[in-house]
Write a protein that holds these residues in place. Structure first.
Motif, PDB file in Angstrom:
ATOM      1  N   THR A 476     -55.380   6.830 -11.305  1.00 50.77           N
ATOM      2  CA  THR A 476     -54.527   7.165 -10.168  1.00 50.77           C
ATOM      3  C   THR A 476     -53.667   8.373 -10.511  1.00 50.77           C
ATOM      4  N   VAL A 477     -53.269   9.093  -9.462  1.00 52.15           N
ATOM      5  CA  VAL A 477     -52.363  10.226  -9.615  1.00 52.15           C
ATOM      6  C   VAL A 477     -51.106   9.907  -8.825  1.00 52.15           C
ATOM      7  N   LYS A 478     -50.001   9.773  -9.536  1.00 54.63           N
ATOM      8  CA  LYS A 478     -48.743   9.309  -8.953  1.00 54.63           C
ATOM      9  C   LYS A 478     -48.201  10.313  -7.941  1.00 54.63           C
ATOM     10  N   GLY A 479     -47.980   9.840  -6.727  1.00 56.70           N
ATOM     11  CA  GLY A 479     -47.396  10.679  -5.696  1.00 56.70           C
ATOM     12  C   GLY A 479     -48.365  11.602  -4.986  1.00 56.70           C
ATOM     13  N   ALA A 480     -49.649  11.525  -5.285  1.00 52.53           N
ATOM     14  CA  ALA A 480     -50.636  12.398  -4.652  1.00 52.53           C
ATOM     15  C   ALA A 480     -51.232  11.733  -3.423  1.00 52.53           C
ATOM     16  N   GLY A 481     -51.707  12.569  -2.511  1.00 56.04           N
ATOM     17  CA  GLY A 481     -52.344  12.080  -1.309  1.00 56.04           C
ATOM     18  C   GLY A 481     -53.856  12.136  -1.390  1.00 56.04           C
ATOM     19  N   HIS A 482     -54.487  12.256  -0.221  1.00 59.42           N
ATOM     20  CA  HIS A 482     -55.936  12.161  -0.087  1.00 59.42           C
ATOM     21  C   HIS A 482     -56.655  13.266  -0.858  1.00 59.42           C
ATOM     22  N   THR A 483     -56.115  14.475  -0.835  1.00 52.63           N
ATOM     23  CA  THR A 483     -56.707  15.611  -1.541  1.00 52.63           C
ATOM     24  C   THR A 483     -55.838  15.891  -2.766  1.00 52.63           C
ATOM     25  N   VAL A 484     -56.155  15.242  -3.863  1.00 56.96           N
ATOM     26  CA  VAL A 484     -55.276  15.193  -5.031  1.00 56.96           C
ATOM     27  C   VAL A 484     -54.845  16.571  -5.526  1.00 56.96           C
ATOM     28  N   PRO A 485     -55.781  17.541  -5.725  1.00 56.69           N
ATOM     29  CA  PRO A 485     -55.341  18.832  -6.266  1.00 56.69           C
ATOM     30  C   PRO A 485     -54.419  19.603  -5.328  1.00 56.69           C
ATOM     31  N   GLU A 486     -54.457  19.293  -4.035  1.00 48.39           N
ATOM     32  CA  GLU A 486     -53.565  19.950  -3.086  1.00 48.39           C
ATOM     33  C   GLU A 486     -52.125  19.504  -3.300  1.00 48.39           C
ATOM     34  N   TYR A 487     -51.941  18.226  -3.609  1.00 49.00           N
ATOM     35  CA  TYR A 487     -50.606  17.675  -3.750  1.00 49.00           C
ATOM     36  C   TYR A 487     -50.087  17.751  -5.179  1.00 49.00           C
ATOM     37  N   LYS A 488     -50.966  17.589  -6.143  1.00 51.98           N
ATOM     38  CA  LYS A 488     -50.570  17.563  -7.551  1.00 51.98           C
ATOM     39  C   LYS A 488     -51.505  18.473  -8.366  1.00 51.98           C
ATOM     40  N   PRO A 489     -51.361  19.793  -8.211  1.00 50.43           N
ATOM     41  CA  PRO A 489     -52.316  20.711  -8.862  1.00 50.43           C
ATOM     42  C   PRO A 489     -52.272  20.682 -10.380  1.00 50.43           C
ATOM     43  N   ARG A 490     -51.074  20.618 -10.978  1.00 50.11           N
ATOM     44  CA  ARG A 490     -50.989  20.588 -12.442  1.00 50.11           C
ATOM     45  C   ARG A 490     -51.672  19.343 -12.991  1.00 50.11           C
ATOM     46  N   GLU A 491     -51.335  18.202 -12.421  1.00 53.64           N
ATOM     47  CA  GLU A 491     -51.883  16.940 -12.896  1.00 53.64           C
ATOM     48  C   GLU A 491     -53.402  16.892 -12.696  1.00 53.64           C
ATOM     49  N   ALA A 492     -53.864  17.447 -11.577  1.00 58.11           N
ATOM     50  CA  ALA A 492     -55.305  17.457 -11.314  1.00 58.11           C
ATOM     51  C   ALA A 492     -56.048  18.282 -12.363  1.00 58.11           C
ATOM     52  N   LEU A 493     -55.515  19.452 -12.684  1.00 55.65           N
ATOM     53  CA  LEU A 493     -56.159  20.273 -13.715  1.00 55.65           C
ATOM     54  C   LEU A 493     -56.111  19.570 -15.066  1.00 55.65           C
ATOM     55  N   ASP A 494     -55.015  18.850 -15.335  1.00 61.10           N
ATOM     56  CA  ASP A 494     -54.898  18.137 -16.606  1.00 61.10           C
ATOM     57  C   ASP A 494     -56.016  17.122 -16.791  1.00 61.10           C
ATOM     58  N   PHE A 495     -56.193  16.211 -15.817  1.00 55.60           N
ATOM     59  CA  PHE A 495     -57.229  15.187 -16.021  1.00 55.60           C
ATOM     60  C   PHE A 495     -58.621  15.793 -15.923  1.00 55.60           C
ATOM     61  N   PHE A 496     -58.781  16.820 -15.094  1.00 56.53           N
ATOM     62  CA  PHE A 496     -60.079  17.482 -14.950  1.00 56.53           C
ATOM     63  C   PHE A 496     -60.511  18.107 -16.270  1.00 56.53           C
ATOM     64  N   GLN A 497     -59.606  18.856 -16.891  1.00 58.26           N
ATOM     65  CA  GLN A 497     -59.938  19.504 -18.155  1.00 58.26           C
ATOM     66  C   GLN A 497     -60.231  18.485 -19.249  1.00 58.26           C
ATOM     67  N   ARG A 498     -59.389  17.461 -19.355  1.00 65.02           N
ATOM     68  CA  ARG A 498     -59.593  16.464 -20.412  1.00 65.02           C
ATOM     69  C   ARG A 498     -60.913  15.716 -20.219  1.00 65.02           C
ATOM     70  N   PHE A 499     -61.236  15.411 -18.955  1.00 73.73           N
ATOM     71  CA  PHE A 499     -62.497  14.712 -18.707  1.00 73.73           C
ATOM     72  C   PHE A 499     -63.685  15.592 -19.094  1.00 73.73           C
ATOM     73  N   LEU A 500     -63.674  16.851 -18.656  1.00 73.34           N
ATOM     74  CA  LEU A 500     -64.789  17.748 -18.976  1.00 73.34           C
ATOM     75  C   LEU A 500     -64.923  17.970 -20.478  1.00 73.34           C
ATOM     76  N   ASP A 501     -63.777  18.053 -21.148  1.00 77.00           N
ATOM     77  CA  ASP A 501     -63.803  18.321 -22.598  1.00 77.00           C
ATOM     78  C   ASP A 501     -64.064  17.063 -23.423  1.00 77.00           C
ATOM     79  N   GLY A 502     -64.194  15.913 -22.766  1.00 73.87           N
ATOM     80  CA  GLY A 502     -64.451  14.680 -23.490  1.00 73.87           C
ATOM     81  C   GLY A 502     -63.259  14.171 -24.269  1.00 73.87           C
ATOM     82  N   LYS A 503     -62.059  14.584 -23.850  1.00 68.22           N
ATOM     83  CA  LYS A 503     -60.846  14.160 -24.536  1.00 68.22           C
ATOM     84  C   LYS A 503     -60.217  12.965 -23.829  1.00 68.22           C
ATOM     85  N   ARG A 504     -59.382  12.245 -24.535  1.00 71.75           N
ATOM     86  CA  ARG A 504     -58.691  11.098 -23.967  1.00 71.75           C
ATOM     87  C   ARG A 504     -57.696  11.582 -22.905  1.00 71.75           C
ATOM     88  N   ILE A 505     -57.740  10.971 -21.745  1.00 71.38           N
ATOM     89  CA  ILE A 505     -56.797  11.316 -20.680  1.00 71.38           C
ATOM     90  C   ILE A 505     -55.515  10.536 -20.915  1.00 71.38           C
TER      91      ILE A 505
END
Length: 505
Positions: A476-505
């Motif tokens: 879950t992304v705290k405080g985000a709405g239906h389009t997560v990166p629109e509401y929480k862009p920093r947090e979206a990039l954070d989990f996106f990068q960690r997932f792609l890089d195979g790192k622990r979120i």
């Protein structure tokens, strides 16, 4: 090892230089985007766009090369939902390379600035308008606009096969499929087609590694039953309303006893009245009421509310059982409506019938920018006389939901070893996180990472996650709405990068 030791730093630098040159030169140069109206600086990476034709369907893509390491970073396909909504929604409003600022005066041309949280910071990303008839994608044969889940997956798989033939330097890169809302159907059905192709030896071989789904449509039962506990947990309805709805309707709205259906409808309307006026895409955000919101052009402005429509408004009787009420999803039309398996009405079609508009949100910037002739020319999109005007969501297509529940697709893909990240903005009332949390748990996989908070790059709690066996994560992304990166862009990039890089979120 001895042979590897002979490589000098200079040799490695030369190899890296050559690889970058290959990436620049191998891509089709007639697709290169050299400028964009509204942006007056250098692109941080290469951009390409154009059409790939599949059986008389001309599918439009916009490709942003990674700003980090194009030669090794994953290729990510992004799909918006609807069905019938353009993936330029993601490009303009969510995680594209630019932030779009409105002009100083009404109707003035948008000004583009670099987006510090663009997903192209860490991936090569393709924005695809799909199926044909959506966004800039078109066909000269109107019958091609009749489609559904299965055909869309087949067409998008064919698109990817041709795309990688045009961009062969990216074929070895890891491939991930991603999207949100009704792309909760697009993504697993497409990933399954790709997996089948890989197993059959289809060429070129796509290096599929996994997929991401945000606030995604998945399964009628889980999705339909998500709203009531969400509304109660968010303090949008009282304990009394919640208890009355559960007592008369039960916890499964698709299986209300016949003797309770009339009373259930009555109790449920109390819940609907409590939710009237909320922004269903993010209950924390104001509901946008745009100018001219009392007419019926295709826009995301709203003149009234986000109240789920009643059976009377849909031309049904109040005696119609709740058991046939299906969730309509997408970026555009989140309400409970009578949608049987089969043809799914698009929101513009329903808007014309019901004299209503899409609730609470505004797409004026994207509509203005993408319908400017200079922009269409710059991105190699066909003129309006050929491809039609750009709309965030279209009523040109006739779409059938014919793939059923997505749960078997997720089971099949994760069992084959493909990684899956299911993420939800926790303040979305369109496709509430409660449904996604429930269906991921229903798979019965062993919990390998117990429910816990996860931190953003600024060391704040950004949400919560639970990790399962078979590389499945619900987040879950705290405080985000239906389009997560629109509401929480920093947090979206954070989990996106960690997932792609195979790192622990």
């Amino acid at each position: 090892m001895a042979a590897m030791a002979k490589f000098s730093v200079l040799s490695l630098c030369c190899m890296l230089f050559v690889s970058l040159v290959v990436i620049i030169e191998a891509a089709p140069q007639n697709s290169l985007v050299t400028h964009l109206p509204g942006f007056n600086a250098n692109f941080p990476s290469k951009h390409y766009s154009g059409y790939i034709s599949i059986d008389g369907k001309n599918l439009f893509y916009y490709f942003v090369v990674s700003e980090r390491n194009p030669a090794s970073d994953p290729v990510v396909l992004w799909l918006n939902g609807g069905p019938g909504c353009s993936s330029f929604d993601g490009f303009v409003y969510e995680h594209g390379p630019f932030n779009f600022a409105e002009g100083k005066s009404k109707g003035a041309f948008p000004v583009l600035h670099l987006n510090p949280y663009s997903w192209s910071k860490v991936s090569n990303i393709i924005y695809l308008d799909s199926p044909a008839g959506v966004g800039f994608s078109y066909s000269q044969n109107q019958t091609k606009y009749i489609t559904g889940d299965i055909q869309t997956a087949l067409d998008t798989h064919a698109f990817l096969l041709q795309w990688f033939q045009q961009f062969p330097e990216f074929q070895p890169n890891p491939l991930y499929i991603s999207g949100e809302s009704y792309a909760g159907v697009y993504v697993p059905t497409l990933a399954s087609q790709i997996a089948k192709g890989i197993n059959k030896g289809t060429k070129p071989t796509l290096n599929l590694k996994g997929y991401l789904v945000g606030n995604g449509v998945t399964d009628y039962r889980f999705d339909s039953n998500a709203l009531v506990p969400f509304a109660h947990g968010m303090a949008l309805i009282s304990d009394k309303i919640f208890q009355e709805v559960v007592a008369t309707c039960g916890t499964d709205l698709l299986n209300v006893p016949p003797s309770n259906r009339s009373l259930c409808n009555e109790k449920f309307q109390r819940l609907e009245r409590a939710l009237d006026g909320l922004n269903r895409y993010d209950i924390l955000e104001p509901c946008y009421h745009g100018p001219g919101a009392d007419n019926n052009k295709n826009s995301k402005e709203n003149k009234t509310s986000s109240l789920p429509l009643s059976f009377q408004q849909l031309g049904k009787t109040t005696e119609k059982p709740l058991g046939v009420r299906k969730r309509m999803f997408g970026r555009a039309w989140p309400f409970l409506a009578n949608v049987e398996d089969g043809i799914v009405p698009s929101w513009p079609q329903l808007a014309k019938t019901l004299n209503s508009r899409v609730p609470c949100v505004n797409d004026e910037v994207a509509t203005l920018w993408l319908n400017t002739a200079e922009v269409r020319e710059a991105i190699h999109a066909k003129p309006e006389s050929v491809a039609g005007s750009w709309e965030l969501c279209t009523d040109r297509i006739t779409y059938s939901r014919d793939a059923g529940s997505m749960i078997p697709y997720h089971q099949n893909l994760t069992t084959q070893g493909y990684r899956a990240l299911i993420f939800s903005g926790d303040h979305d009332m369109c496709v509430p996180y409660t449904g996604s949390e429930a269906w991921t748990a229903s798979l019965g996989y062993k919990i390998v990472d117990e429910w816990r908070p996860w931190l953003s790059s600024d060391d704040q709690i950004a949400g919560y996650l639970q990790g399962y066996a078979k590389n499945l994560t619900f987040l879950t992304v705290k405080g985000a709405g239906h389009t997560v990166p629109e509401y929480k862009p920093r947090e979206a990039l954070d989990f996106f990068q960690r997932f792609l890089d195979g790192k622990r979120i």
